[in-house]
Scaffold this motif. Structure first.
Motif, mmCIF file in Angstrom:
data_model
loop_
_atom_site.group_PDB
_atom_site.id
_atom_site.type_symbol
_atom_site.label_atom_id
_atom_site.label_comp_id
_atom_site.label_asym_id
_atom_site.label_seq_id
_atom_site.Cartn_x
_atom_site.Cartn_y
_atom_site.Cartn_z
ATOM 1 N N LEU A 111 17.968 50.207 5.065
ATOM 2 C CA LEU A 111 18.469 49.908 3.853
ATOM 3 C C LEU A 111 17.945 50.936 2.891
ATOM 4 O O LEU A 111 18.602 51.077 1.854
ATOM 5 C CB LEU A 111 17.690 48.411 3.539
ATOM 6 N N CYS B 170 27.324 46.113 -0.437
ATOM 7 C CA CYS B 170 25.836 45.952 0.487
ATOM 8 C C CYS B 170 25.123 44.880 -0.681
ATOM 9 O O CYS B 170 25.030 45.430 -1.917
ATOM 10 C CB CYS B 170 25.059 47.192 0.652
ATOM 11 N N LEU B 171 24.507 43.863 -0.133
ATOM 12 C CA LEU B 171 23.962 42.975 -0.941
ATOM 13 C C LEU B 171 22.347 43.627 -1.316
ATOM 14 O O LEU B 171 21.645 42.629 -1.908
ATOM 15 C CB LEU B 171 23.767 41.531 -0.313
ATOM 16 N N GLU B 172 21.908 44.139 -0.368
ATOM 17 C CA GLU B 172 20.648 44.762 -0.017
ATOM 18 C C GLU B 172 19.580 43.585 0.518
ATOM 19 O O GLU B 172 18.498 43.361 0.084
ATOM 20 C CB GLU B 172 20.112 45.091 -1.612
ATOM 21 N N CYS B 173 20.164 42.933 1.205
ATOM 22 C CA CYS B 173 19.560 41.764 1.907
ATOM 23 C C CYS B 173 18.524 42.000 2.864
ATOM 24 O O CYS B 173 17.632 41.183 3.178
ATOM 25 C CB CYS B 173 20.772 40.739 2.568
ATOM 26 N N GLY B 174 18.743 43.368 3.432
ATOM 27 C CA GLY B 174 17.746 43.733 4.497
ATOM 28 C C GLY B 174 17.868 43.162 5.948
ATOM 29 O O GLY B 174 17.068 43.528 6.767
ATOM 30 N N CYS C 37 24.675 42.247 9.913
ATOM 31 C CA CYS C 37 25.172 42.480 8.337
ATOM 32 C C CYS C 37 25.862 41.315 7.908
ATOM 33 O O CYS C 37 27.364 40.869 8.393
ATOM 34 C CB CYS C 37 26.031 43.773 7.999
ATOM 35 N N ILE D 66 20.457 53.325 2.478
ATOM 36 C CA ILE D 66 21.628 52.647 2.066
ATOM 37 C C ILE D 66 21.617 52.433 0.282
ATOM 38 O O ILE D 66 22.473 52.730 -0.382
ATOM 39 C CB ILE D 66 21.864 51.336 2.412
ATOM 40 N N CYS E 211 19.641 44.283 8.139
ATOM 41 C CA CYS E 211 19.923 45.440 8.931
ATOM 42 C C CYS E 211 18.504 45.917 9.228
ATOM 43 O O CYS E 211 18.108 46.129 10.602
ATOM 44 C CB CYS E 211 20.904 46.551 8.301
#
Ligand code: SF4
Ligand code: SF4
Lengths: 444, 330
Positions: free
Chosen positions: A424, A407-411, A378, A427, A413
């Motif tokens: 995600l 959370c950036l929602e970058c994925g 993360c 989340i 994780c």
């Protein structure tokens, strides 16, 4: 050691199949469809009606507020319809349909290929010109560029950062653009520097594009104040906060605006569009789109007129392969899966990635083995497994304390989880709920 | 055409949970080869029995007690069996090994809800359970290479750590340290070959199955703590060459007993160790200190298993209070 951001991150298989494909112009489509809500903020207001004739570059919709953007006709021809139509995700919105006749441009647009280096406009004039040209963040964010160039009064920008990292796998549109038009990008960069009154700019490029780094470094010597920064290839380096950390070694405080570090970040494609708008009077009517996938016949980087149908462009690239199971708008980490490929391409579309049956589906979800891989991946220093569990159990107070909203929602994780847990997805649900709670708290 | 629509991300990393387990199993193969070389047929029988009975116990419980689809294919029961076997002497009778497997899988893992939910490391609970229930069987160690073709009747002797405990640190000078590196010492069958265990460690780091934090913090703590103890003893005895002596003493502490096996393969068990790197370091230091304390002052010559189990109990607490380094909060 090359620079990079300091927390988390992953290095997915790059799959840059089109890294060596030059930008290829695509013929003007017979018809285009222009959506009024293709940027972040208020939708634009349509100012044409059925039967009107337009040229390339004619204003057809006006910004519908401060955070909004103008839209211009990408073709010459006749407006055949203004009606609701579905976008790539099946959501309906007002759309202007134009039937193409010939390719006639507005006279004010300078179409000569000569590089125009000299910047004559003042800061305010530049920002006005960018707003008029309808430029939005072309990396996919689609936030109106002129708004970003006017930060709140209390912040004074000190440096411009140009995001040329292209950290998503598969995409190469920025890469191809850099190889095609290095000088235009550098002049665009100078213009942006003048707009925000700074003397220094950094262009961050990941080191999986050594040719682009070398070319820009060679050209940059002629432009004072611009430094090319090679970065270690790592996702999500193109995230605004990660890029600022990588280049300036400064972390945007939780809840603060990125500009609080003094940096204004713009995408490299945006810098090119700014050059065209300010030096050549050309509004945003076209862009480079990567069409790619493991089984596409002619993957490439295509310069297309906005509003062209996605389906038509995919056909240009050899058509949908038989085993196609998923079409993604944008990169595979943060892009969205498309349900309607007959929809038009809009300003924020950097790429179309086509996945086959094997790659379109997720693995079977297994129990969390508490391996901590999501935690170390993360980039925001969160505990994704915990946030997912709290969201699942509706423990939103605790989720807020555990910083779910950052959370950036970058994925990263979900990507790293060996148990294929849809971390995600959970989340996102929790984050929306927490944001709702915070908003209602502010109102009361 | 029907297109699949699902939220991002649309790609996934190469590692699956069972690949993680099998990678650890592969990493343990060099150490297994060493134990076959030194302990012969006994090592083979004990290890295979342990693996087989762990898998069977898990299968039976899932199939008949819990009535769920058995998940023995995920490799975790095999790994538990392998690790349990590695923690036993190579002359242990089959029936005792089976009891150990039942304690490991049945009590420690399945009763807590299966993979991901157990608080304690199953293989270690199995070992400690046997140590307490069958102390005589569990403290006789076959002499390496002496009797490769005998099993329960193998010739036995003391381990280095118990000799060290009896005779004090003066005995250090009699130890041939190169024997420890290759594995020519008495002990649990899988713990003896330091080099082989370290090769597996390198493989796990390279494949990014585990991170360095836990093993390195345990080993560093044990080394530093033991070195200080050794030095204190030597200095008070006014012996010459105290530094060299203390160094040898600390190195022997690292290479003997179950320390390497425990630090690299048992303490790093995903389920029972902390999730953040800072938490892992605290946990590792805790294990290191407890190990030395038990070895030095406890009732047993060897303390790694107890140390790890005690720190397992602290893992939920560590996870609760030790947060990762947050972005933007220096
Ligand atoms: S999606 Fe959110 S929680 Fe997951 S790795 Fe990215 S920032 Fe962290
Ligand atoms: S990566 Fe997956 S299995 Fe590992 S701790 Fe996170 S959620 Fe659990």
């Amino acid at each position: 050691m090359l620079k990079t951001f300091r927390i988390g991150g992953i290095h997915p298989n790059e799959h840059k199949l089109t890294a060596h494909c030059p930008v290829t112009p695509v013929a003007v489509p017979r018809q285009v469809a222009i959506m009024l809500n293709q940027h972040i903020g208020a939708p634009a207001n349509c100012i044409v009606k059925k039967g009107d004739t337009v040229k390339v570059g004619t204003l057809i919709a006006e910004a519908g507020g401060f955070v909004s953007a103008n839209i211009h006709s990408p073709v010459s021809g006749t407006v055949s319809k203004v009606d609701k139509a579905a976008n790539a995700f099946g959501q309906y919105g007002t759309t202007i349909i134009i039937d193409t006749e010939g390719d006639e441009w507005e006279e004010s647009i300078d179409r000569s290929p000569e590089l125009k280096e000299e910047i004559t406009l003042t800061s305010q004039e530049i920002i006005k010109k960018i707003a008029e040209a309808g430029i939005v963040g072309l990396g996919g964010a689609t936030f109106p560029t002129h708004v970003k160039l006017m930060p709140p009064k209390e912040f004074k920008p000190t440096v411009l950062i140009v995001n040329a990292t292209e950290c998503e796998p598969y995409l190469t549109d920025d890469h191809a653009l850099m190889l095609e038009s290095p000088d235009q990008i550098l002049v665009g960069c100078r213009i942006l520097m003048k707009a925000i009154n700074v003397e220094q700019a950094y262009i961050g490029i990941e080191n999986n594009k050594p040719d682009a780094i070398a070319l820009l470094q060679q050209h940059a010597t002629r432009y004072p104040g611009i430094t090319i920064v090679p970065l270690r290839t790592r996702y999500p380096q193109g995230g605004e906060k990660q890029l600022i950390d990588a280049i300036l070694h400064k972390q945007v405080a939780n809840g603060a605006l990125p500009v609080s570090t003094g940096a204004i970040v713009q995408n490299v494609g945006t810098a090119f569009a700014v050059y065209e708008a300010v030096q050549k009077n050309k509004p945003l009517v076209d862009r480079v789109v990567t069409v790619t996938g493991d089984h596409i016949a002619k993957p490439g980087n295509y310069r297309i007129r906005l509003g062209m149908s996605m389906h038509e462009l995919i056909d240009m690239a050899g058509g949908l392969p038989d085993d196609c199971a998923k079409v993604i708008l944008g990169g595979p980490m943060m892009g969205k899966a498309v349900s309607n490929i007959d929809s038009p391409i809009s300003k924020g579309c950097s790429g179309i990635v086509i996945l086959d049956e094997k790659h379109a589906h997720r693995g079977t979800i297994e129990p969390c083995i508490r391996c901590g891989k999501c935690v170390s991946a993360c980039p925001m220093g969160l505990e994704p497994f915990l946030l997912a569990k709290l969201s699942q159990n509706h423990l939103f107070d605790r989720a807020e304390r555990e910083l779910i909203t950052s959370c950036l929602e970058c994925g990263c994780c979900s990507y790293s989880c060996p148990s294929n847990r849809p971390i995600l997805d959970y989340i996102r649900v929790g984050k929306n709920a927490v944001n709702r709670i915070i908003r209602s708290r502010k109102q009361s | 055409m029907e297109l699949t629509v699902s939220p991002a991300p649309h790609i996934h990393g190469r590692l699956s949970a069972s690949q993680c387990m099998y990678s650890v199993i592969i990493a343990l193969l060099p150490a297994f080869a060493v134990s076959l070389y030194f302990f012969g047929v006994g090592a083979l029988i004990v290890t295979l029995t342990s693996i087989l009975s762990c898998v069977v116990v898990e299968y039976l419980i899932q199939k008949f007690l819990l009535k769920v689809k058995p998940t023995i294919g995920d490799g975790s029961a095999i790994l538990t069996g392998l690790l349990l076997g590695f923690n036993l002497p190579s002359n242990l009778p089959v029936w005792i090994v089976i009891i150990g497997s039942i304690a490991a899988i049945g009590i420690t893992k399945m009763a807590f809800g299966g993979l991901g939910n157990n608080l304690f490391n199953p293989a270690l609970v199995g070992r400690v359970f046997l140590l307490i229930s069958f102390p005589t069987y569990m403290t006789q160690w076959p002499v390496p290479s002496a009797s490769r073709w005998s099993y329960t009747d193998a010739e036995t002797g003391a381990t280095l750590l118990s000799k060290l405990k009896e005779e004090g640190s003066q005995w250090v000078s009699q130890v041939n340290i190169s024997d420890l590196w290759i594995g020519n010492q008495g002990g649990s069958l899988g713990e003896v070959g330091a080099i082989a265990l370290l090769i597996g460690f390198a493989f796990l780091l390279y494949r990014r199955i585990i991170s360095w934090h836990i093993p390195v913090s345990i080993l560093a703590t044990v080394f530093v703590f033991s070195f200080a103890l050794g030095l204190g003893e030597e200095l008070s005895a006014q012996a010459s060459g105290a530094w060299q002596h203390a160094f040898d003493f600390a190195l022997i502490q690292l290479l003997s007993g179950g320390l390497l096996l425990g630090a690299i393969y048992m303490a790093t068990d995903y389920v029972t160790s902390p999730m953040t790197s800072r938490g892992m370091i605290i946990y590792g230091i805790g294990i290191g200190i407890l190990t030395v304390v038990i070895r030095q002052w406890g009732g047993y010559p060897e303390g790694v298993s107890f140390a790890i189990l005690i720190m397992n109990a602290f893992t939920p607490l560590i996870n609760n209070y030790v947060k990762p380094k947050r972005f933007g909060r220096a």
